[in-house]
Write a protein that holds these residues in place. Structure first.
Motif, PDB file in Angstrom:
ATOM      1  N   VAL A 169       0.808  -1.158  -0.117  1.00  0.00           N
ATOM      2  CA  VAL A 169       0.146  -0.044   0.086  1.00  0.00           C
ATOM      3  C   VAL A 169       0.951   1.373  -0.125  1.00  0.00           C
ATOM      4  O   VAL A 169       0.598   2.111  -0.556  1.00  0.00           O
ATOM      5  CB  VAL A 169      -1.112  -0.006   1.102  1.00  0.00           C
ATOM      6  CG1 VAL A 169      -1.608   1.421   1.286  1.00  0.00           C
ATOM      7  CG2 VAL A 169      -2.054  -1.147   1.194  1.00  0.00           C
ATOM      8  N   THR A 170       1.964   1.350   0.760  1.00  0.00           N
ATOM      9  CA  THR A 170       2.872   2.445   0.985  1.00  0.00           C
ATOM     10  C   THR A 170       3.361   2.609  -0.674  1.00  0.00           C
ATOM     11  O   THR A 170       3.256   3.738  -1.050  1.00  0.00           O
ATOM     12  CB  THR A 170       4.189   2.219   1.590  1.00  0.00           C
ATOM     13  OG1 THR A 170       3.389   1.972   3.140  1.00  0.00           O
ATOM     14  CG2 THR A 170       5.105   2.976   1.702  1.00  0.00           C
ATOM     15  N   ASP A 171       3.908   1.681  -1.180  1.00  0.00           N
ATOM     16  CA  ASP A 171       4.500   1.746  -2.736  1.00  0.00           C
ATOM     17  C   ASP A 171       3.327   2.452  -3.536  1.00  0.00           C
ATOM     18  O   ASP A 171       3.666   3.191  -4.337  1.00  0.00           O
ATOM     19  CB  ASP A 171       4.953   0.472  -3.239  1.00  0.00           C
ATOM     20  CG  ASP A 171       6.223  -0.029  -2.619  1.00  0.00           C
ATOM     21  OD1 ASP A 171       6.786   0.873  -1.943  1.00  0.00           O
ATOM     22  OD2 ASP A 171       6.629  -1.178  -2.392  1.00  0.00           O
ATOM     23  N   VAL A 172       2.255   1.682  -3.614  1.00  0.00           N
ATOM     24  CA  VAL A 172       1.148   2.178  -4.384  1.00  0.00           C
ATOM     25  C   VAL A 172       0.765   3.888  -4.020  1.00  0.00           C
ATOM     26  O   VAL A 172       0.678   4.579  -5.044  1.00  0.00           O
ATOM     27  CB  VAL A 172      -0.184   1.587  -4.494  1.00  0.00           C
ATOM     28  CG1 VAL A 172      -1.310   1.872  -5.182  1.00  0.00           C
ATOM     29  CG2 VAL A 172       0.243   0.052  -4.789  1.00  0.00           C
ATOM     30  N   ALA A 173       0.480   4.014  -3.000  1.00  0.00           N
ATOM     31  CA  ALA A 173       0.202   5.490  -2.414  1.00  0.00           C
ATOM     32  C   ALA A 173       1.245   6.425  -2.763  1.00  0.00           C
ATOM     33  O   ALA A 173       1.066   7.544  -3.266  1.00  0.00           O
ATOM     34  CB  ALA A 173      -0.227   5.447  -1.166  1.00  0.00           C
ATOM     35  N   ALA A 174       2.505   5.922  -2.536  1.00  0.00           N
ATOM     36  CA  ALA A 174       3.636   6.917  -2.685  1.00  0.00           C
ATOM     37  C   ALA A 174       3.754   7.178  -4.363  1.00  0.00           C
ATOM     38  O   ALA A 174       3.923   8.293  -4.695  1.00  0.00           O
ATOM     39  CB  ALA A 174       4.835   6.345  -2.189  1.00  0.00           C
ATOM     40  N   TYR A 175       3.583   6.155  -5.206  1.00  0.00           N
ATOM     41  CA  TYR A 175       3.477   6.050  -6.659  1.00  0.00           C
ATOM     42  C   TYR A 175       2.595   7.218  -6.936  1.00  0.00           C
ATOM     43  O   TYR A 175       2.683   8.330  -7.943  1.00  0.00           O
ATOM     44  CB  TYR A 175       3.469   4.963  -7.200  1.00  0.00           C
ATOM     45  CG  TYR A 175       3.499   4.869  -8.697  1.00  0.00           C
ATOM     46  CD1 TYR A 175       4.761   5.198  -9.435  1.00  0.00           C
ATOM     47  CD2 TYR A 175       2.157   5.114  -9.359  1.00  0.00           C
ATOM     48  CE1 TYR A 175       4.708   5.282 -10.871  1.00  0.00           C
ATOM     49  CE2 TYR A 175       2.234   5.104 -10.762  1.00  0.00           C
ATOM     50  CZ  TYR A 175       3.396   5.193 -11.632  1.00  0.00           C
ATOM     51  OH  TYR A 175       3.374   5.396 -12.823  1.00  0.00           O
ATOM     52  N   ALA A 176       1.087   7.009  -6.484  1.00  0.00           N
ATOM     53  CA  ALA A 176       0.264   7.860  -7.102  1.00  0.00           C
ATOM     54  C   ALA A 176       0.199   9.295  -6.429  1.00  0.00           C
ATOM     55  O   ALA A 176       0.351  10.010  -7.377  1.00  0.00           O
ATOM     56  CB  ALA A 176      -1.301   7.404  -6.388  1.00  0.00           C
ATOM     57  N   ALA A 177       0.774   9.523  -5.361  1.00  0.00           N
ATOM     58  CA  ALA A 177       1.064  11.091  -4.732  1.00  0.00           C
ATOM     59  C   ALA A 177       2.113  11.560  -5.497  1.00  0.00           C
ATOM     60  O   ALA A 177       1.887  12.734  -5.974  1.00  0.00           O
ATOM     61  CB  ALA A 177       1.134  10.786  -3.188  1.00  0.00           C
ATOM     62  N   GLY A 178       3.454  10.946  -5.874  1.00  0.00           N
ATOM     63  CA  GLY A 178       4.432  11.441  -6.371  1.00  0.00           C
ATOM     64  C   GLY A 178       3.972  11.909  -7.792  1.00  0.00           C
ATOM     65  O   GLY A 178       4.502  12.796  -8.281  1.00  0.00           O
TER      66      GLY A 178
END
Length: 295
Positions: A169-178
């Protein structure tokens, strides 16, 4: 001598008419990632659910793959025999640690195996290759940590899945926000695409996931949400560490085992830092983080 990898040019800069082809290449990679995930995740989740020897076999196999990739990464000229030795040693180390939970005498093998491995490296290569020994630790620690958490008597399955999925979830959310927000980079020399916005997004995503899980288990969500945010930070630290290692050895991926994803180390870089820390904290507290309460 290994050296730093040059950062790729920004998208579209200097690419001229080739930009659509680059976009098409990224699209193909995304499709590969999605297909690989759909194929791999169901059996992994099933083994999580079954636990015991089935799950132990999974984590031992993953440890073997990680040790193999480490050997290939830090010693690219190593023989296939050396790589197999690294993989088998990591798997045996995980098995010995799991056995020691019921059979304390197995601790002897747990302590002796790194020395046996070092001696075997000496016999196979004729030299002491100390840089291969950290690979055993990097492979063993997260693999045994997730096995130990999964076998906890209270909420072991839920906690193990929460830890593993929180990193996802961290990877997906970080990618989306970035990608959506952009902004200043955290450490562009090592990981040119990581932004502060992405880190904050990853923390928010992991915290929200933890809070929802705690509520579904009728537990207080506050501490679990806070733990989720900390997990995101620790996972990103593991990501940066692996990125720095790959740049030092001048490689793009740690391996080619998973189509569209690279190697096992590429996929579990966040788990390598998160799982041992979480397991150590739960060992000290005597219970799952999901059961922690405010003082």
């Amino acid at each position: 001598m290994p050296g730093p990898v040059n950062d790729p040019a920004p998208d579209g800069v200097g690419s001229g008419t080739k930009q659509p082809a680059a976009l098409s290449g990224r699209s193909r990679e995304l499709v590969l990632r999605v297909v690989s995930s759909l194929v791999i995740l169901p059996p992994i989740i099933l083994l999580f659910w079954l636990g015991e020897l089935y799950f132990l076999a999974l984590v031992a196999l993953l440890a073997a793959a990680m040790a193999w990739e480490w050997c290939s990464l830090v010693s690219p000229d190593s023989s296939s025999t050396m790589r197999r030795l690294s993989g088998v040693s990591a798997a045996v180390l995980v098995g010995a640690a799991a056995s020691s939970l019921q059979q304390p005498e197995s601790l002897f093998l747990l302590g002796a195996l790194p020395l046996i491995y070092a001696a075997a490296v000496r016999l196979v290569t004729g030299t002491w290759i100390l840089k291969l020994l950290p690979g055993l630790l990097i492979a063993f620690c997260p693999a045994f940590a997730i096995y130990w958490v999964r076998e906890m008597p209270d909420l072991g399955l839920e906690t193990a899945l929460w830890l593993a999925l929180s990193v996802v979830v961290t990877d997906v959310a970080a990618y989306a926000a970035g990608r959506t927000i952009g902004g200043p980079k955290i450490w562009p020399r090592v990981s040119p695409n990581k932004t502060w916005a992405g880190l904050i997004g990853g923390m928010a995503g992991s915290a929200g996931f933890g809070a929802l899980l705690a509520l579904s288990l009728e537990q207080a969500p506050g501490l679990v949400a806070l733990a989720g945010a900390v997990i995101a930070i620790v996972a990103q630290a593991g990501d940066f560490a692996e990125s720095a290692l790959k740049r030092y050895f001048n490689v793009k991926d740690s391996g080619r085992l998973i189509p569209g994803h690279g190697g096992i180390l590429d996929r579990v870089d966040g788990q390598v830092t998160v799982l041992p820390l979480a397991a150590a904290l739960m060992l000290l507290s005597g219970k799952s983080i999901l059961l922690w309460t405010w003082p």
